[in-house]
Design a protein around this motif. Structure first.
Motif, PDB file in Angstrom:
ATOM      1  N   GLN A 544       0.972  -1.122   0.005  1.00 31.02           N
ATOM      2  CA  GLN A 544      -0.186  -0.005   0.010  1.00 31.02           C
ATOM      3  C   GLN A 544       0.618   1.398  -0.135  1.00 31.02           C
ATOM      4  O   GLN A 544       0.604   2.241  -0.855  1.00 31.02           O
ATOM      5  N   LYS A 545       1.930   1.255   0.758  1.00 33.60           N
ATOM      6  CA  LYS A 545       2.852   2.343   0.918  1.00 33.60           C
ATOM      7  C   LYS A 545       3.423   2.731  -0.501  1.00 33.60           C
ATOM      8  O   LYS A 545       3.536   3.740  -0.938  1.00 33.60           O
ATOM      9  N   TYR A 583      -7.763   5.625 -17.821  1.00 36.73           N
ATOM     10  CA  TYR A 583      -7.114   5.078 -16.644  1.00 36.73           C
ATOM     11  C   TYR A 583      -7.777   5.761 -15.277  1.00 36.73           C
ATOM     12  O   TYR A 583      -7.045   6.197 -14.583  1.00 36.73           O
ATOM     13  N   PRO A 584      -8.959   5.717 -15.249  1.00 38.53           N
ATOM     14  CA  PRO A 584      -9.697   6.338 -14.050  1.00 38.53           C
ATOM     15  C   PRO A 584      -8.858   5.734 -12.677  1.00 38.53           C
ATOM     16  O   PRO A 584      -8.941   6.343 -11.650  1.00 38.53           O
ATOM     17  N   VAL A 585      -8.504   4.626 -12.691  1.00 35.87           N
ATOM     18  CA  VAL A 585      -7.691   3.938 -11.567  1.00 35.87           C
ATOM     19  C   VAL A 585      -6.731   4.576 -11.060  1.00 35.87           C
ATOM     20  O   VAL A 585      -6.606   4.451  -9.818  1.00 35.87           O
ATOM     21  N   ILE A 586      -5.872   5.691 -11.696  1.00 37.16           N
ATOM     22  CA  ILE A 586      -4.988   6.121 -11.200  1.00 37.16           C
ATOM     23  C   ILE A 586      -5.348   7.221  -9.876  1.00 37.16           C
ATOM     24  O   ILE A 586      -4.575   7.290  -9.166  1.00 37.16           O
ATOM     25  N   LYS A 587      -6.499   7.537 -10.063  1.00 31.35           N
ATOM     26  CA  LYS A 587      -7.188   8.325  -9.156  1.00 31.35           C
ATOM     27  C   LYS A 587      -7.978   7.655  -7.886  1.00 31.35           C
ATOM     28  O   LYS A 587      -8.417   8.090  -6.873  1.00 31.35           O
ATOM     29  N   HIS A 588      -7.516   6.023  -7.733  1.00 33.57           N
ATOM     30  CA  HIS A 588      -8.227   5.703  -6.735  1.00 33.57           C
ATOM     31  C   HIS A 588      -7.578   5.902  -5.341  1.00 33.57           C
ATOM     32  O   HIS A 588      -6.500   6.282  -4.966  1.00 33.57           O
ATOM     33  N   ASP A 589      -8.400   6.075  -4.489  1.00 30.16           N
ATOM     34  CA  ASP A 589      -8.121   6.450  -3.046  1.00 30.16           C
ATOM     35  C   ASP A 589      -7.370   5.470  -2.399  1.00 30.16           C
ATOM     36  O   ASP A 589      -7.933   4.529  -2.015  1.00 30.16           O
ATOM     37  N   MET A 590      -6.164   5.731  -2.148  1.00 22.95           N
ATOM     38  CA  MET A 590      -5.124   4.610  -1.527  1.00 22.95           C
ATOM     39  C   MET A 590      -5.369   4.744   0.088  1.00 22.95           C
ATOM     40  O   MET A 590      -4.763   4.370   0.830  1.00 22.95           O
TER      41      MET A 590
END
Length: 590
Positions: A544-545, A583-590
């Protein structure tokens, strides 16, 4: 008479065999290229081939001979140097003959080279013709015969069951083979830092300056970021070893093994080198001079030359000029497109035809390499087809005949190759015992059987192209980067050089993304795949990090490109926006 500004590009190493004899083809025209020193057996076959071709004496070096690997490498490199020297001598003899090899030499030079103008005037002026002829005999630049060693490939070797001293390890022996050759050229070190190999370089005087400050053997480091360059450069300088060139490679790569960063993009990396080159030089200079003083070696009166070059994914003269002018690079590597130039590299016709047809969907970032490093490849290559056919019959893995990539000690005390039958039988048995869900099993199974015998596959095309007898397998592995998709025709050497310098366009007519955008797309794919894997095990705090850092690096790079191309290249900005939207996944809230 300072006539000549030399070529601003070089041909990087391409696999084990594709550029093994490239210097013979291009060095006489002032073009530098790189030979892989992995496969001494292949070099021995090629030495025999060229000795027979040019009626030179040949005596085979058996693997029973002490230090056979280093000796094979030395003799092969000496032969290449002799053949290049002979070709250059013939080329010089042809001065001012219409249609001569020397005319070909001049016609491939960059347009800004004054020698072209002088050559044309020389045809009209007897005095200038004599002056130019003398200059040609004494000063005509010849391309460098550089060599590459992957520092990771430093396999321990044995004799009669006893482990040999470290200097007989694969990479160490390759260094020795180059150091003992008569070449005056560069050793390209890639695939990371190796302190023990760096220390071994100290044993050879050719890596140190002579009384005039000249280096007969130079060091080039392939790096992916500025910090790595600074750390390695300072480490070598502290040993009295000067890094004459840093080759920055993008994630897209020139083909073959790729070493992607954690999402740090090519543009920002180049910018850091541009802004900190003086820091790199001064840091290394002070350590270098101190080390030479301690060794009682001459300290050069002037700071040695330190070049910075870039390579990976370059496909147009506009991109070439961006690297040279904006980022102030000293040169640019053009790799993958040269796979379509059989005049420069060695490739069999079947593989050449496959590459001519390859498009975006056929070129992919694979797990073929037994080293566990991402590897650029193309669908339908004959070695991959054979591997999959064998696996379908339950015949997993390949015979490990050359043994250069023996790297894994998961099941054995001595390293074995992950593409071998020995490894895959054990790994698959272990997988069967885990009773995984079908989807998880399939992912793990595919990753295991994807490993391919690169030692054999990356040399077969060379042998096939020369009509040399092939061993147990005639299947080819080929290593093009994704940039190949936009080059679809076989080219002459002059065609390719003219394209590099903007005198001709050899790209096909399909839309091609800018090299920075192509690399960004690759990193978005990597991020997407890693995120999907992480979400299956979301308790992995370390991953995750790393994903957060990856995500931030990508977005920082996007901001950099937005600023770089603002008001200059609207088409690149449009490509950037389109890519990010897909690639909307790049804005995924980590």
């Amino acid at each position: 008479m300072n006539l000549l500004k030399q070529h601003s590009f070089h041909i990087p190493v391409l696999g084990l065999g594709y550029t093994l004899d490239t210097p013979i083809n291009v060095a006489p025209y002032g073009i530098s290229s790189v030979i892989s020193l992995v496969d001494d057996k292949l070099m021995e076959q090629m030495r025999e081939f060229y000795c027979n071709k040019f009626d030179l004496p040949f005596k085979a070096i058996s693997d029973k001979v002490e230090d056979f690997r280093a000796k094979r490498i030395t003799l092969y490199l000496n032969m290449v140097d002799d053949l290049v020297s002979a070709k250059v001598a013939e080329l010089k003899k042809s001065a001012f003959e219409k249609g001569s090899e020397l005319e070909k030499y001049f016609n491939m030079l960059p347009d800004f080279s004054a020698v072209k103008e002088k050559f044309n005037l020389g045809e009209k002026s007897r005095q200038l013709k004599s002056e130019l002829s003398t200059w040609i005999q004494e000063h005509l630049p010849v391309g460098d015969i550089d060599v590459n060693i992957m520092t990771k490939l430093d396999k321990v070797n044995y004799k009669d069951g006893e482990q040999l001293p470290i200097e007989f390890n694969d990479a160490h022996a390759a260094v020795r083979g180059f150091a003992q050759s008569k070449l005056s050229s560069s050793l390209v070190l890639s695939a990371g830092m190796s302190p023990r190999l760096f220390s071994y370089l100290e044993r050879f005087k050719d890596f140190f300056p002579d009384a005039d400050g000249t280096l007969k053997k130079k060091i080039i480091l392939k790096v992916s970021d500025f910090r790595s360059a600074l750390v390695q450069g300072k480490m070598l300088a502290a040993k009295g070893l000067w890094v004459s060139e840093y080759r920055i490679e993008s994630g897209v790569n020139c083909g073959g093994h790729a070493f992607p960063t954690n999402g740090v993009l090519f543009g920002p990396i180049l910018d850091e080198f541009r802004n900190n080159r003086d820091k790199l030089i001064e840091t290394c200079k002070s350590a270098y001079e101190a080390a030479l003083g301690k060794k009682n070696l001459p300290v050069p009166a002037e700071t040695p030359v330190m070049k910075v070059t870039a390579q990976g994914g370059v496909g147009t003269n506009e991109e070439h000029r961006l690297l040279m002018d904006h980022y102030r690079m000293d040169g640019v590597g053009w790799g993958t497109p040269f796979l379509l130039v059989p005049e420069a590299i060695s490739i069999d016709q079947k593989t050449l035809d496959l590459l001519k047809k390859a498009k975006e969907k056929d070129l992919y970032f694979s797990g073929l390499s037994p080293l566990g490093v991402p590897f650029n490849s193309v669908k339908w290559a004959s070695m991959s087809e054979q591997r999959l056919a064998n696996a379908a019959k339950g015949q997993h893995g390949m015979p490990c005949t050359k043994q250069y990539l023996k790297y894994n000690t998961e099941y054995t005390d001595k390293p074995i190759c992950t593409a071998s039958k020995q490894y895959q039988s054990k790994k698959l048995a272990e997988l069967e015992a885990q009773n995984l869900p079908e989807a998880d099993y399939k992912r793990a199974y595919d990753a295991i059987i994807e490993k391919e015998c690169l030692c054999v596959g990356l040399g077969v095309s060379l042998l096939e192209s020369k009509g040399i007898q092939i061993g147990t397998s005639d299947k080819v592995t080929v290593c093009p980067g994704p940039n190949l998709a936009y080059f679809s025709n076989e080219m002459s050497l002059k065609d390719m050089v003219d394209h590099i310098y903007g005198r001709k366009n050899v790209l096909d007519d399909r839309p091609r993304p800018h090299m920075f955008i192509k690399e960004l797309g690759m990193y978005l794919d990597i991020f997407k795949n890693r995120l999907e894997n992480y979400l299956r095990q979301p308790d992995d705090a370390k991953e995750q990090k790393q994903l957060k850092a990856f995500q931030k690096n990508i977005m920082d790079g996007v901001a950099y490109y937005t600023s770089l191309f603002k008001d200059k290249k609207q088409d690149v900005l449009a490509q950037l926006e389109e890519l990010l939207n897909s690639y909307p996944v790049i804005k995924h809230d980590m």
